[in-house]
Design a protein around this motif. Structure first.
Motif, short mmCIF file in Angstrom:
data_model
loop_
_atom_site.label_atom_id
_atom_site.label_comp_id
_atom_site.label_asym_id
_atom_site.label_seq_id
_atom_site.Cartn_x
_atom_site.Cartn_y
_atom_site.Cartn_z
N ASP A 127 0.89 -1.15 0.16
CA ASP A 127 -0.10 0.22 -0.03
C ASP A 127 0.92 1.25 0.17
OD1 ASP A 127 -1.98 1.84 0.11
OD2 ASP A 127 -2.57 1.18 2.42
N CYS A 128 1.30 1.95 -1.01
CA CYS A 128 2.11 2.83 -1.29
C CYS A 128 1.93 3.56 -2.85
CB CYS A 128 3.68 2.46 -1.06
SG CYS A 128 4.27 1.47 -2.51
N ASP A 129 2.18 4.84 -2.72
CA ASP A 129 1.94 5.52 -3.99
C ASP A 129 3.19 5.25 -4.81
OD1 ASP A 129 2.23 7.40 -5.80
OD2 ASP A 129 0.34 8.40 -4.98
N LEU A 130 3.17 4.60 -5.87
CA LEU A 130 4.34 4.29 -6.60
C LEU A 130 5.44 5.32 -7.33
CD1 LEU A 130 3.10 1.03 -8.51
CD2 LEU A 130 4.79 0.99 -6.66
N HIS A 131 4.33 6.42 -7.51
CA HIS A 131 5.30 7.60 -8.21
C HIS A 131 6.06 8.16 -7.18
CE1 HIS A 131 5.89 11.22 -10.66
NE2 HIS A 131 5.64 11.54 -9.76
N LYS A 132 5.44 8.39 -5.91
CA LYS A 132 6.16 9.05 -4.76
C LYS A 132 7.43 7.92 -4.30
CE LYS A 132 2.22 11.53 -2.96
NZ LYS A 132 1.30 11.73 -1.70
N VAL A 133 7.01 6.80 -4.38
CA VAL A 133 8.25 5.90 -3.76
C VAL A 133 9.44 5.96 -4.53
CG1 VAL A 133 8.79 3.58 -3.55
CG2 VAL A 133 6.61 4.38 -2.38
N LEU A 134 8.98 5.83 -6.09
CA LEU A 134 10.19 5.85 -7.17
C LEU A 134 10.94 7.16 -7.20
CD1 LEU A 134 8.27 3.95 -9.88
CD2 LEU A 134 9.77 2.86 -8.16
N ASN A 135 10.36 8.06 -6.53
CA ASN A 135 10.86 9.38 -6.46
C ASN A 135 11.56 10.03 -5.04
OD1 ASN A 135 10.85 11.04 -9.31
ND2 ASN A 135 8.74 9.69 -9.06
N TYR A 136 11.45 8.76 -4.21
CA TYR A 136 12.10 9.09 -2.85
C TYR A 136 13.69 9.69 -2.91
CZ TYR A 136 8.17 7.12 -0.18
OH TYR A 136 7.19 6.80 0.60
N TYR A 138 15.53 10.45 0.00
CA TYR A 138 16.08 10.33 1.47
C TYR A 138 15.92 8.84 2.14
CZ TYR A 138 16.33 15.14 1.44
OH TYR A 138 16.67 16.52 0.99
N ILE A 139 15.19 8.12 1.05
CA ILE A 139 14.92 6.60 1.50
C ILE A 139 15.31 5.70 0.18
CG2 ILE A 139 13.24 4.80 2.27
CD1 ILE A 139 11.71 7.01 3.58
N THR A 140 16.08 4.69 0.43
CA THR A 140 16.50 3.88 -0.72
C THR A 140 15.60 2.66 -0.56
OG1 THR A 140 18.77 4.14 -0.45
CG2 THR A 140 18.24 2.37 -1.55
N TYR A 141 14.89 2.24 -1.63
CA TYR A 141 13.92 1.04 -1.73
C TYR A 141 14.37 0.15 -2.77
CZ TYR A 141 13.05 3.44 -6.12
OH TYR A 141 13.36 3.93 -7.41
N ARG A 142 13.99 -1.32 -2.67
CA ARG A 142 14.33 -2.08 -3.43
C ARG A 142 13.18 -3.26 -3.53
NH1 ARG A 142 18.09 0.93 -3.86
NH2 ARG A 142 20.30 0.42 -3.61
N PHE A 143 12.58 -3.19 -4.89
CA PHE A 143 11.44 -4.17 -5.01
C PHE A 143 12.19 -5.43 -5.74
CE2 PHE A 143 9.06 -0.17 -4.98
CZ PHE A 143 7.78 -0.31 -4.57
N TYR A 180 12.01 -3.71 0.13
CA TYR A 180 12.40 -3.20 1.49
C TYR A 180 13.13 -1.81 1.38
CZ TYR A 180 17.23 -4.28 -0.14
OH TYR A 180 18.10 -4.38 -1.27
N PHE A 181 12.88 -1.04 2.53
CA PHE A 181 13.09 0.54 2.57
C PHE A 181 14.20 0.64 3.71
CE2 PHE A 181 8.92 -0.29 1.05
CZ PHE A 181 8.63 0.89 0.05
N VAL A 182 15.14 1.46 3.19
CA VAL A 182 16.38 1.65 4.26
C VAL A 182 16.95 2.93 3.97
CG1 VAL A 182 18.01 0.49 2.53
CG2 VAL A 182 18.48 0.72 5.00
N SER A 183 17.57 3.47 5.16
CA SER A 183 18.12 5.02 4.90
C SER A 183 19.35 4.61 3.94
CB SER A 183 18.55 5.40 6.06
OG SER A 183 19.85 4.55 6.81
N PRO A 184 19.83 5.72 3.21
CA PRO A 184 20.91 5.76 2.42
C PRO A 184 22.10 5.32 2.94
CG PRO A 184 19.43 7.68 1.73
CD PRO A 184 19.12 7.03 3.03
N SER A 185 22.47 5.59 4.10
CA SER A 185 23.67 5.26 4.81
C SER A 185 23.90 3.85 5.18
CB SER A 185 23.78 6.19 6.06
OG SER A 185 22.69 5.88 7.02
#
Length: 648
Positions: A127-136, A138-143, A180-185
């Motif tokens: 449950d997330c807005d894909l457009h917003k997620v793909l443009n994060y 400050y958060i790194t994502y991996r599908f 999964y979502f993680v901070s860039p560091s």
């Protein structure tokens, strides 16, 4: 009967072949033969080497007519010229291809949308807005996806120590999908852990709006919309063809005629003589059609026809075309199953029509069931023209007749008086044998009569083919006929209390025919004045002849006794119907009519099928095998007879 055939040669100027084929031959039934191979007495023959100009446009016209839902109900257009037909098909193909190109583009679009759906489908629970997620930023994502076994290990041992969040999507037997979502560091460390767990990344493009579920539904709606566009194009194509249906059907029919006429060249030959170029066609035509054809072309100075009467002028034997009265036409199916008669054989269609129907009636004698077969078979034959239905109708007539003779109607034998006998209980006393069922005795006697008739037919066929050995000396020839008739007469005399007097008569009637059959090969050679030697020695000839004679005598006996099945089925039919009526409670006077109806329908269908097969077996094995070879080949005209008027 077999239609008498004539072999004809047709010739004329080479460029006139299409006119002759279209004007004359298309209206007659003619089996064309290869002129190059048949005309062995003609020199300097060459084949036609030309490409059929109608084939491609005919294929397109046939394709378009095939798309019409009600082509058989459309009245073809008239007065359509050849150029008009070509232009019609070309324009229809052009318009159709334009619509098909649009349709193919839409199909490719659907494939692309389906591919996007397959990518996004496993992540619908996320449950997330894909457009917003793909443009994060400050958060790194991996599908991606991870094997189930590694996912369980990750949940149990690693997730508490990882500064990451895994959001689960769909799962199947092998994989768990999610992100999964993680901070860039922490991204480098977490990526390494997930790589060690064989996490497979799935790249998502920034082309989706809203949640994965919403994006999936949006794609589904887009696919539905494109499908509607495809349906609309199909509708346009259908309307386009429907508007031109009369012209297309007329073009298809005429182009098919022209194409078939042009293909006549495959069987034609060319002959150049004094710089003149001629075509030659040859083939078989019915004698009556030949006379009509000759009268029609006698004033056409471009057509030359020669009717060949000399067998040496052509190869092969004439084809067989059967022409019988309508009543016997369905029985041609049985003749064709066994093999068509050769041109010098008798056509057994009438014989099998009469004997098959008669024997079936004896074995299945019931007024009610016979009428059912008659009415049902006649209706099906009238509307569907199925030969088997016509045979069933004919058999039903005789079943009804013998039903009156046996006094049976739908199995009830106390309603009608038997005009002859009741098969199940009528007995006859014979000398030496005692009491036997009358139907059995009559069946064997009838079988003897049919075997004698079959022998006579064999003699006639042998005379037609001028086969001396087969006509005079074979077991089914004159010698066999004399022997078998003598045996039959002797049996009749003994059974009627009149023993045949005189040992000399017995010896002549029995012994002489057997000796003639034994020595048929040397007797034939003597008559034909042949001097070729026997393939085997005298001793081996006698031994072989003895065993052949024993086999012949055994076949006489077994073939005769085989006809007892006629009476057996007549008795068994009555017995089966008696059981049906007992089960339906007919003896109590208050029968279950539903049981009676279904019992009759079952017996009519099941036993009727068995009886039909048994009668056909008698025809083929006990009669046809005695007089009929069936070595002919079917008459196969290149086009069916057309009753349309000449195009003059």
């Amino acid at each position: 009967m077999i239609v008498k055939m004539k072999f004809i040669n047709i010739s004329g100027p080479r460029n006139d072949i299409d006119r002759v084929t279209d004007l004359y031959l298309s209206r007659y039934e003619i089996q064309l033969e290869s002129a190059l191979s048949e005309l062995k007495t003609v020199d300097n023959l060459r084949p036609f080497v030309e490409i059929n100009p109608y084939r491609d446009v005919l294929a397109k016209a046939d394709q378009f007519v095939g798309y019409l839902p009600n082509a058989d109900d459309v009245t073809p257009a008239t007065n359509l010229g050849l150029d008009d037909m070509f232009e019609l098909v070309r324009k229809a193909n052009e318009d159709y291809q334009t619509l098909q190109e649009k349709k193919e583009k839409l199909k490719k679009k659907i494939e692309e949308l389906r591919t996007k759906q397959q990518v996004i489908a496993p992540f619908r629970p996320v449950d997330c807005d894909l457009h917003k997620v793909l443009n994060y930023r400050y958060i790194t994502y991996r599908f991606g996806r991870i094997a189930v076994e590694f996912y369980h290990k990750m949940q149990k041992y690693l997730m508490d120590d990882l500064n990451a969040i895994f959001v689960e999507g769909e799962r199947d037997e092998s994989f768990v999908y999610g992100a999964y979502f993680v901070s860039p560091s922490e991204a480098q460390k977490v990526d390494a852990v997930f790589r060690s767990l064989h996490f497979e990344r799935v790249e998502l493009k920034d082309e989706f709006e809203g949640t994965p579920a919403y994006a999936y539904q949006s794609l589904e709606r887009e696919i539905a919309r494109v499908n509607l566009e495809i349906d609309d194009l199909d509708k346009q194509a259908g309307e386009m063809l429907a508007d031109r249906a009369p012209q297309l059907i007329a073009a298809r029919n005429r182009l098919e005629e022209l194409s078939n006429n042009f293909d006549v060249r495959k069987l034609a030959a060319r002959m150049e003589d004094n710089k003149e170029d001629y075509y030659i066609l040859c083939g078989w035509m019915a004698e009556d059609d030949v006379e009509k054809f000759l009268k029609e072309v006698e004033e056409d100075d471009k057509v030359f026809v020669v009717v060949e009467d000399d067998h040496d002028a052509y190869f092969g034997e004439p084809p067989t075309k059967l022409e019988n009265p309508k009543l016997f036409k369905p029985f041609e199916m049985f003749v064709q199953m066994y093999g068509l008669p050769a041109h010098n054989e008798m056509d057994p269609t009438v014989f099998i029509g009469i004997t098959y129907s008669f024997i079936f009636g004896v074995m299945f004698g019931d007024v009610g069931q016979g009428l059912l077969l008659l009415i049902g078979g006649a209706l099906i034959y009238h509307f569907k023209k199925a030969p088997l239905a016509g045979i069933i109708a004919s058999a039903g007539i005789f079943s009804t007749i013998f039903g009156f003779l046996f006094g049976s109607i739908f199995g009830f034998e106390d309603v009608l008086p038997a005009l002859w006998i009741r098969p199940i209980d009528h007995m006859t006393t014979l000398p030496f044998l005692g009491k036997l069922n009358t139907v059995f005795i009559v069946s064997v006697a009838f079988g003897m009569f049919l075997i004698i008739v079959a022998m006579i037919l064999h003699i006639i066929n042998a005379a037609k083919s001028k086969d001396i050995e087969a006509g005079w000396f074979e077991p089914n020839g004159v010698a066999g006929l004399v022997f078998y008739v003598a045996v039959v007469v002797t049996i009749i005399l003994f059974m009627t209390g009149n023993p045949l007097p005189g040992g000399i008569v017995m010896a002549i009637m029995f012994g002489v025919p057997l000796i003639v059959m034994l020595f048929r090969e040397p007797l034939t050679k003597t008559i034909q004045k042949r001097t070729d030697k026997m393939e085997t020695g005298k001793a081996m000839f006698i031994v072989q002849g003895f065993f052949e004679m024993f086999e012949t005598l055994l076949s006489y006996f077994s073939n005769t006794i085989s006809f007892i099945r006629i009476g057996a089925f007549a008795v068994s039919h009555a017995a089966i119907m008696e059981v049906v009526l007992q089960l339906a409670g007919a003896e109590s006077g208050n029968p279950n009519w539903i049981g009676v109806i279904f019992g009759n329908l079952f017996v009519c269908g099941f036993e009727g099928l068995i009886v039909g097969i048994q009668v056909l077996r008698l025809e083929y094995y006990e009669m046809f095998s005695r007089f009929y070879k069936g070595s002919g080949h079917a008459f196969d005209p290149y086009t069916k007879k057309n009753t349309k008027t000449s195009k003059k």
